[in-house]
Design a protein around this motif. Structure first.
Motif, PDB file in Angstrom:
ATOM      1  N   LEU A 237       2.975   5.975  14.998  1.00  0.00           N
ATOM      2  CA  LEU A 237       3.854   5.635  13.883  1.00  0.00           C
ATOM      3  C   LEU A 237       2.966   5.473  12.662  1.00  0.00           C
ATOM      4  N   LEU A 238       3.233   6.235  11.606  1.00  0.00           N
ATOM      5  CA  LEU A 238       2.353   6.256  10.445  1.00  0.00           C
ATOM      6  C   LEU A 238       3.138   5.887   9.184  1.00  0.00           C
ATOM      7  N   PHE A 239       2.683   4.828   8.503  1.00  0.00           N
ATOM      8  CA  PHE A 239       3.259   4.402   7.234  1.00  0.00           C
ATOM      9  C   PHE A 239       2.320   4.800   6.092  1.00  0.00           C
ATOM     10  N   HIS A 240       2.902   5.181   4.959  1.00  0.00           N
ATOM     11  CA  HIS A 240       2.064   5.456   3.791  1.00  0.00           C
ATOM     12  C   HIS A 240       2.911   5.291   2.540  1.00  0.00           C
ATOM     13  N   GLU A 264       5.553   9.971  14.024  1.00  0.00           N
ATOM     14  CA  GLU A 264       6.619   9.743  13.053  1.00  0.00           C
ATOM     15  C   GLU A 264       5.984   9.214  11.782  1.00  0.00           C
ATOM     16  N   VAL A 265       6.265   9.864  10.648  1.00  0.00           N
ATOM     17  CA  VAL A 265       5.726   9.460   9.357  1.00  0.00           C
ATOM     18  C   VAL A 265       6.827   8.762   8.564  1.00  0.00           C
ATOM     19  N   VAL A 266       6.520   7.566   8.072  1.00  0.00           N
ATOM     20  CA  VAL A 266       7.455   6.793   7.251  1.00  0.00           C
ATOM     21  C   VAL A 266       6.811   6.579   5.887  1.00  0.00           C
ATOM     22  N   LEU A 267       7.374   7.200   4.850  1.00  0.00           N
ATOM     23  CA  LEU A 267       6.867   7.026   3.496  1.00  0.00           C
ATOM     24  C   LEU A 267       7.589   5.854   2.837  1.00  0.00           C
ATOM     25  N   ILE A 268       6.809   4.975   2.216  1.00  0.00           N
ATOM     26  CA  ILE A 268       7.361   3.803   1.533  1.00  0.00           C
ATOM     27  C   ILE A 268       7.453   4.143   0.060  1.00  0.00           C
ATOM     28  N   HIS A 269       8.669   4.323  -0.421  1.00  0.00           N
ATOM     29  CA  HIS A 269       8.889   4.824  -1.778  1.00  0.00           C
ATOM     30  C   HIS A 269       8.382   3.841  -2.832  1.00  0.00           C
ATOM     31  N   ALA A 271       5.429   2.663  -3.263  1.00  0.00           N
ATOM     32  CA  ALA A 271       4.330   1.785  -2.853  1.00  0.00           C
ATOM     33  C   ALA A 271       2.986   2.437  -3.115  1.00  0.00           C
ATOM     34  N   GLY A 272       2.072   1.641  -3.662  1.00  0.00           N
ATOM     35  CA  GLY A 272       0.694   2.062  -3.795  1.00  0.00           C
ATOM     36  C   GLY A 272      -0.079   1.695  -2.535  1.00  0.00           C
ATOM     37  N   HIS A 273      -1.336   1.305  -2.718  1.00  0.00           N
ATOM     38  CA  HIS A 273      -2.157   1.027  -1.539  1.00  0.00           C
ATOM     39  C   HIS A 273      -2.024  -0.406  -1.049  1.00  0.00           C
ATOM     40  N   ASN A 274      -1.742  -1.332  -1.934  1.00  0.00           N
ATOM     41  CA  ASN A 274      -1.792  -2.750  -1.569  1.00  0.00           C
ATOM     42  C   ASN A 274      -0.461  -3.474  -1.650  1.00  0.00           C
ATOM     43  N   ASP A 275       0.633  -2.753  -1.835  1.00  0.00           N
ATOM     44  CA  ASP A 275       1.938  -3.423  -1.901  1.00  0.00           C
ATOM     45  C   ASP A 275       2.931  -2.865  -0.888  1.00  0.00           C
ATOM     46  N   THR A 276       2.418  -2.262   0.173  1.00  0.00           N
ATOM     47  CA  THR A 276       3.301  -1.665   1.178  1.00  0.00           C
ATOM     48  C   THR A 276       4.118  -2.713   1.919  1.00  0.00           C
ATOM     49  N   TYR A 277       3.508  -3.877   2.213  1.00  0.00           N
ATOM     50  CA  TYR A 277       4.252  -4.927   2.901  1.00  0.00           C
ATOM     51  C   TYR A 277       5.396  -5.430   2.034  1.00  0.00           C
TER      52      TYR A 277
END
Length: 300
Positions: A237-240, A264-269, A271-277
């Motif tokens: 499971l890959l988030f980016h 499975e790739v989940v893109l976080i709309h 989000a940069g590098h440090n605000d994904t959570y």
């Protein structure tokens, strides 16, 4: 003569730059922030305990172990746990071995800084182990790539040996730098699933992306997610973040494309590098929970 002096000066400056890059590349990759790690009970984490391990190279590692909590109605809002029993007269069942989750953080973090996130994201019914890398937090030693991998081996062995953890259901999570530690672990140990967040492809491509003037022969680091995931056959499971400029989204997609197993790739709309959570929020957390609790990952 002036032009010659300028050329010689620029040449000497470039040589100095190369020397500094050779000497200090590990400090750039592993800044190793120090911090005292609080006792879990004193900050309200009743299922936590402070642990100490020793890796094969003799380095003392310090971190947190979070015991698995009972699976009831699950959590509602972040941090809210529903422990309500559905049948007060039901005979107690013997405890079943729990899943385990190893957590590997980014290069500028430590357990003291990220423990609230780890706690919020702990899947129900799952044990979690997060350790400070060598040189980080309260851990001893010095941060090197080899030392990080030795720490990962020790963490895996410690989690797999826990009586309440099923060693066949160990999942590994890694963010940014931690993605390379996580993919190394999955490539060298049996795991049920691998979770990568903002993974780099490898150190060489990161150096080329950020430091175009530096020749590749100077690089001693590998941090090769591409090579590792080619050896990993468990689900991934890959988030980016799709606005990540530090580790571009294209790198995460390249890691996914190189994987030997299902991804499975989940893109976080946004989000940069440090605000994904923050931007991923509950949807991010619930996706991770689903994967670890067996609805996304099925093991090897």
């Amino acid at each position: 003569m002036l032009a010659l002096r300028v050329i010689v000066g620029l040449g000497l400056a470039y040589i100095v730059l190369l020397l500094l890059a050779w000497l200090f590349q590990e400090r750039l990759a592993f800044p190793a922030p120090r911090a005292r790690l609080p006792d879990p009970k004193r900050v309200g984490v009743e299922n936590g305990e402070k642990v100490e391990l020793v890796s094969n190279d003799g380095t003392k590692l310090v971190g947190w172990y979070l015991k698995p909590e009972e699976v009831g109605g699950g959590r509602g809002r972040l941090g809210e746990v529903d422990r309500t029993s559905t049948n007060l007269h039901q005979s107690p069942k013997p405890p079943q071995p729990a899943s385990g989750l190893l957590w590997f953080y980014g290069n500028g973090e430590n357990v003291a800084a990220i423990w609230p996130i780890v706690r919020e994201f702990q899947p129900p019914g799952t044990a979690v182990l997060v350790l400070d890398y060598p040189g980080y937090g309260e851990s001893g030693g010095r941060a090197t790539e080899a030392a990080l991998y030795a720490a990962a081996d020790a963490a895996y062995g410690a989690l797999a040996s826990r009586a309440e953890v099923d060693p066949r259901r160990i999942y590994v999570y890694g963010r940014s730098l931690g993605s390379a530690v996580a993919s190394y672990t999955a490539a060298h140990h049996p795991v049920a699933g691998l979770i990568l967040e903002s993974p780099l492809t490898n150190a060489a491509e990161m150096a080329r992306y950020h430091y175009r003037l530096l020749p590749r022969f100077l690089l001693r680091l590998s941090l090769d997610n591409l090579a590792n995931v080619r050896l990993v056959h468990c689900p991934i499971l890959l988030f980016h973040g799709d606005a990540d400029r530090l580790v571009p989204t294209a790198m995460g997609k390249a890691v996914a494309a190189a994987a030997a197993g299902p991804v499975e790739v989940v893109l976080i709309h946004g989000a940069g590098h440090n605000d994904t959570y923050d931007l991923g929020g509950r949807a991010y957390r619930d996706k991770l929970w689903e994967f670890v609790m067996g609805q996304g990952g099925r093991g090897r």
